[in-house]
Motif scaffolding. Structure first.
Motif, mmCIF file in Angstrom:
data_model
loop_
_atom_site.group_PDB
_atom_site.id
_atom_site.type_symbol
_atom_site.label_atom_id
_atom_site.label_comp_id
_atom_site.label_asym_id
_atom_site.label_seq_id
_atom_site.Cartn_x
_atom_site.Cartn_y
_atom_site.Cartn_z
ATOM 1 N N PHE A 167 0.824 -1.311 0.115
ATOM 2 C CA PHE A 167 0.150 -0.126 -0.053
ATOM 3 C C PHE A 167 0.861 1.258 -0.037
ATOM 4 C CE2 PHE A 167 -2.839 -2.949 2.072
ATOM 5 C CZ PHE A 167 -3.942 -2.938 1.338
ATOM 6 N N GLY A 168 0.511 2.351 -0.667
ATOM 7 C CA GLY A 168 1.053 3.607 -0.774
ATOM 8 C C GLY A 168 2.268 3.778 -1.521
ATOM 9 N N LEU A 169 2.560 2.610 -2.478
ATOM 10 C CA LEU A 169 3.593 3.179 -3.353
ATOM 11 C C LEU A 169 3.360 3.632 -4.653
ATOM 12 C CD1 LEU A 169 6.628 0.829 -3.893
ATOM 13 C CD2 LEU A 169 5.410 1.351 -5.943
ATOM 14 N N ASP A 170 3.791 4.569 -5.158
ATOM 15 C CA ASP A 170 3.556 5.145 -6.445
ATOM 16 C C ASP A 170 4.543 4.810 -7.372
ATOM 17 O OD1 ASP A 170 3.024 6.569 -8.663
ATOM 18 O OD2 ASP A 170 2.587 8.403 -7.661
ATOM 19 N N ALA A 171 4.438 3.688 -8.424
ATOM 20 C CA ALA A 171 5.484 3.128 -9.183
ATOM 21 C C ALA A 171 6.093 4.036 -10.298
ATOM 22 C CB ALA A 171 4.681 2.169 -9.654
ATOM 23 N N ARG A 172 5.348 5.490 -10.184
ATOM 24 C CA ARG A 172 5.880 6.415 -11.148
ATOM 25 C C ARG A 172 7.124 6.853 -10.493
ATOM 26 N NH1 ARG A 172 0.215 9.521 -11.726
ATOM 27 N NH2 ARG A 172 0.479 9.252 -9.500
ATOM 28 N N LYS A 173 7.067 7.041 -9.297
ATOM 29 C CA LYS A 173 8.222 7.819 -8.485
ATOM 30 C C LYS A 173 9.540 7.068 -8.252
ATOM 31 C CE LYS A 173 4.901 10.592 -5.734
ATOM 32 N NZ LYS A 173 4.468 11.062 -4.614
ATOM 33 N N ALA A 174 10.502 7.743 -8.048
ATOM 34 C CA ALA A 174 11.828 7.358 -7.781
ATOM 35 C C ALA A 174 11.832 6.465 -6.356
ATOM 36 C CB ALA A 174 12.942 8.304 -7.759
ATOM 37 N N GLN A 175 12.168 5.404 -6.023
ATOM 38 C CA GLN A 175 12.263 4.555 -4.772
ATOM 39 C C GLN A 175 13.613 4.381 -4.125
ATOM 40 O OE1 GLN A 175 9.129 3.968 -3.755
ATOM 41 N NE2 GLN A 175 8.172 4.531 -5.572
ATOM 42 N N ALA A 176 13.532 4.825 -3.055
ATOM 43 C CA ALA A 176 14.758 4.687 -1.933
ATOM 44 C C ALA A 176 15.436 3.397 -2.109
ATOM 45 C CB ALA A 176 14.393 5.312 -0.762
ATOM 46 N N GLY A 177 16.654 3.122 -1.940
ATOM 47 C CA GLY A 177 17.138 1.686 -1.828
ATOM 48 C C GLY A 177 16.579 1.156 -0.618
ATOM 49 N N GLU A 178 16.388 1.648 0.457
ATOM 50 C CA GLU A 178 15.545 1.208 1.457
ATOM 51 C C GLU A 178 14.362 0.405 1.026
ATOM 52 O OE1 GLU A 178 12.939 2.481 5.516
ATOM 53 O OE2 GLU A 178 14.551 3.861 4.754
ATOM 54 N N THR A 179 13.605 1.110 0.217
ATOM 55 C CA THR A 179 12.421 0.808 -0.142
ATOM 56 C C THR A 179 12.564 -0.668 -1.062
ATOM 57 O OG1 THR A 179 11.196 2.668 -0.219
ATOM 58 C CG2 THR A 179 10.095 1.043 -1.411
ATOM 59 N N ILE A 180 13.437 -0.596 -2.286
ATOM 60 C CA ILE A 180 13.596 -1.657 -2.959
ATOM 61 C C ILE A 180 14.126 -2.743 -2.225
ATOM 62 C CG2 ILE A 180 14.791 -2.483 -5.074
ATOM 63 C CD1 ILE A 180 12.553 -0.381 -5.479
ATOM 64 N N HIS A 181 15.084 -2.586 -1.494
ATOM 65 C CA HIS A 181 15.450 -3.745 -0.259
ATOM 66 C C HIS A 181 14.333 -4.524 0.328
ATOM 67 C CE1 HIS A 181 18.190 -6.156 2.110
ATOM 68 N NE2 HIS A 181 17.543 -5.666 3.302
ATOM 69 N N GLN A 182 13.344 -3.720 0.902
ATOM 70 C CA GLN A 182 12.353 -4.079 1.649
ATOM 71 C C GLN A 182 11.331 -4.976 0.812
ATOM 72 O OE1 GLN A 182 10.244 -0.959 3.542
ATOM 73 N NE2 GLN A 182 11.804 -1.258 5.280
ATOM 74 N N LEU A 183 11.178 -4.602 -0.553
ATOM 75 C CA LEU A 183 10.289 -5.255 -1.381
ATOM 76 C C LEU A 183 10.878 -6.678 -2.021
ATOM 77 C CD1 LEU A 183 9.139 -2.020 -3.878
ATOM 78 C CD2 LEU A 183 8.005 -3.404 -2.035
ATOM 79 N N LYS A 184 12.334 -6.493 -2.097
ATOM 80 C CA LYS A 184 12.833 -7.717 -2.578
ATOM 81 C C LYS A 184 12.802 -8.759 -1.393
ATOM 82 C CE LYS A 184 16.010 -6.113 -5.997
ATOM 83 N NZ LYS A 184 17.620 -5.693 -6.230
ATOM 84 N N GLN A 185 12.842 -8.257 -0.123
ATOM 85 C CA GLN A 185 12.697 -9.209 0.977
ATOM 86 C C GLN A 185 11.419 -9.689 1.152
ATOM 87 O OE1 GLN A 185 14.392 -6.916 4.402
ATOM 88 N NE2 GLN A 185 16.164 -8.443 4.423
ATOM 89 N N ALA A 186 10.308 -8.882 0.752
ATOM 90 C CA ALA A 186 8.916 -9.348 0.926
ATOM 91 C C ALA A 186 8.599 -10.516 0.039
ATOM 92 C CB ALA A 186 8.127 -8.184 0.808
#
Length: 318
Positions: free
Chosen positions: A44-63
């Motif tokens: 929830f809350g992610l806008d895929a049009r925007k640049a994402q932080a390394g922290e976010t991508i790491h969490q998504l990969k773990q998830a």
């Protein structure tokens, strides 16, 4: 425009870090597991049009490693924005020209970066409106894709739901003797697109056998992969077997192998390993192709359905 140019343009057009109005605050994003389902989590809350932080991508990969599919809600992207988002997670899957896959182009021998999985857009339609049995994408290639993203653009009023199957849970639920029996086995999955080309006029993919006996011809290339695959991140084992296309166990007696494959396929289809997704417009579902299968319910031929798929490159299964 070639697929390589498409991707290069997408990366060029992606949001820049210094444009703070296009940068996503990681604190806006939550990942909620589907605790009562066989697999999956909703982002929830992610806008895929925007640049994402390394922290976010790491969490998504773990998830993704933990939950196997991620569901992003209420997205609104053009193809370049979609490609830019997908590129956070890996390179685009591009098979060799002698291994046809869904949407392989006659001029390039490879599929587009963004594939219209549809019955709705005219030239370039793929998969039609019928049922699709549980399968892993590109299983017949030497290096199958690691994951695919599906983005819902248009949806039918009835049907068209997609199910994902947790093949880690399917393996874990087998008795220890069966696990010991199948752990060392190598499986060849024959290319259904090569089979369909060979069977033109006789039903194509729908008429291919479920198991290849040694007295039958080999169509296309044959790449043995483990029947029990190890996830490269979690180390968990998964039963890596689709439920429909032609397969063969290496160095195994034909009838015994056919019977074993049939039993394992019946096991995979148990409801406790399955999550069925009810699509909403703007959904993106990102599935780990290494340890899941996916299928589709049929829908009326006079109703439009358009999803866009991006597949990401993987490594050799082990």
């Amino acid at each position: 425009m070639t697929s390589l140019t498409q991707l290069s343009q997408a990366i060029h057009d992606a949001p820049r870090w210094h444009q703070t109005e296009q940068f996503q605050n990681p604190e806006e994003i939550t990942i909620t597991p589907l605790h009562d389902k066989a697999l999956g989590a909703v982002v929830f809350g992610l806008d895929a049009r925007k640049a994402q932080a390394g922290e976010t991508i790491h969490q998504l990969k773990q998830a993704l490693t933990e939950h196997l599919i991620l569901i992003f809600k209420k997205q609104s992207l053009d193809d370049f924005q979609y490609l830019a988002f997908a590129s956070y997670f890996g390179s685009i899957f591009r098979p060799s020209a002698d291994n046809p896959v869904l949407a392989t182009q006659s001029d390039t021998g490879t599929p587009p970066d963004v594939i219209a999985v549809s019955n709705a857009v005219g030239q370039g339609d793929y998969t039609g409106h019928g049922e699709l049995s549980p399968h892993a994408d590109h299983q017949w290639t030497p290096q199958p894709s690691f994951g695919s993203l599906l983005y819902a653009i248009e949806l039918p009023e009835n049907g068209g739901q997609t199910s994902w199957f947790n093949t880690i849970k399917a393996y874990d639920a087998l008795d220890k003797d069966t696990q010991k029996q199948i752990d060392p086995l190598q499986l060849i999955t024959y290319n259904p697109f090569a089979c369909a080309q060979n069977n033109k006029g006789t039903g194509g993919y729908g008429n291919t056998p479920y198991y290849r006996f040694k007295d039958q011809p080999i169509i296309g290339h044959a790449y043995p992969h483990p029947l029990v695959r190890t996830h490269p991140e979690s180390g968990r084992k998964a039963l890596w077997l689709n439920t429909r296309s032609e397969v063969e166990l290496v160095n195994y007696e034909d009838q015994a192998a056919s019977d074993l494959i049939a039993q394992l396929r019946e096991h995979i289809l148990k409801p406790e390993f399955r999550y069925e997704h009810q699509w909403e417009q703007g959904d993106i579902v990102f599935g780990d192709n290494q340890v899941t299968l996916h299928s589709r319910r049929p829908f009326p031929s006079d109703q439009r359905r358009l999803l866009k798929r991006i597949s990401l490159a993987g490594g050799r299964p082990f």
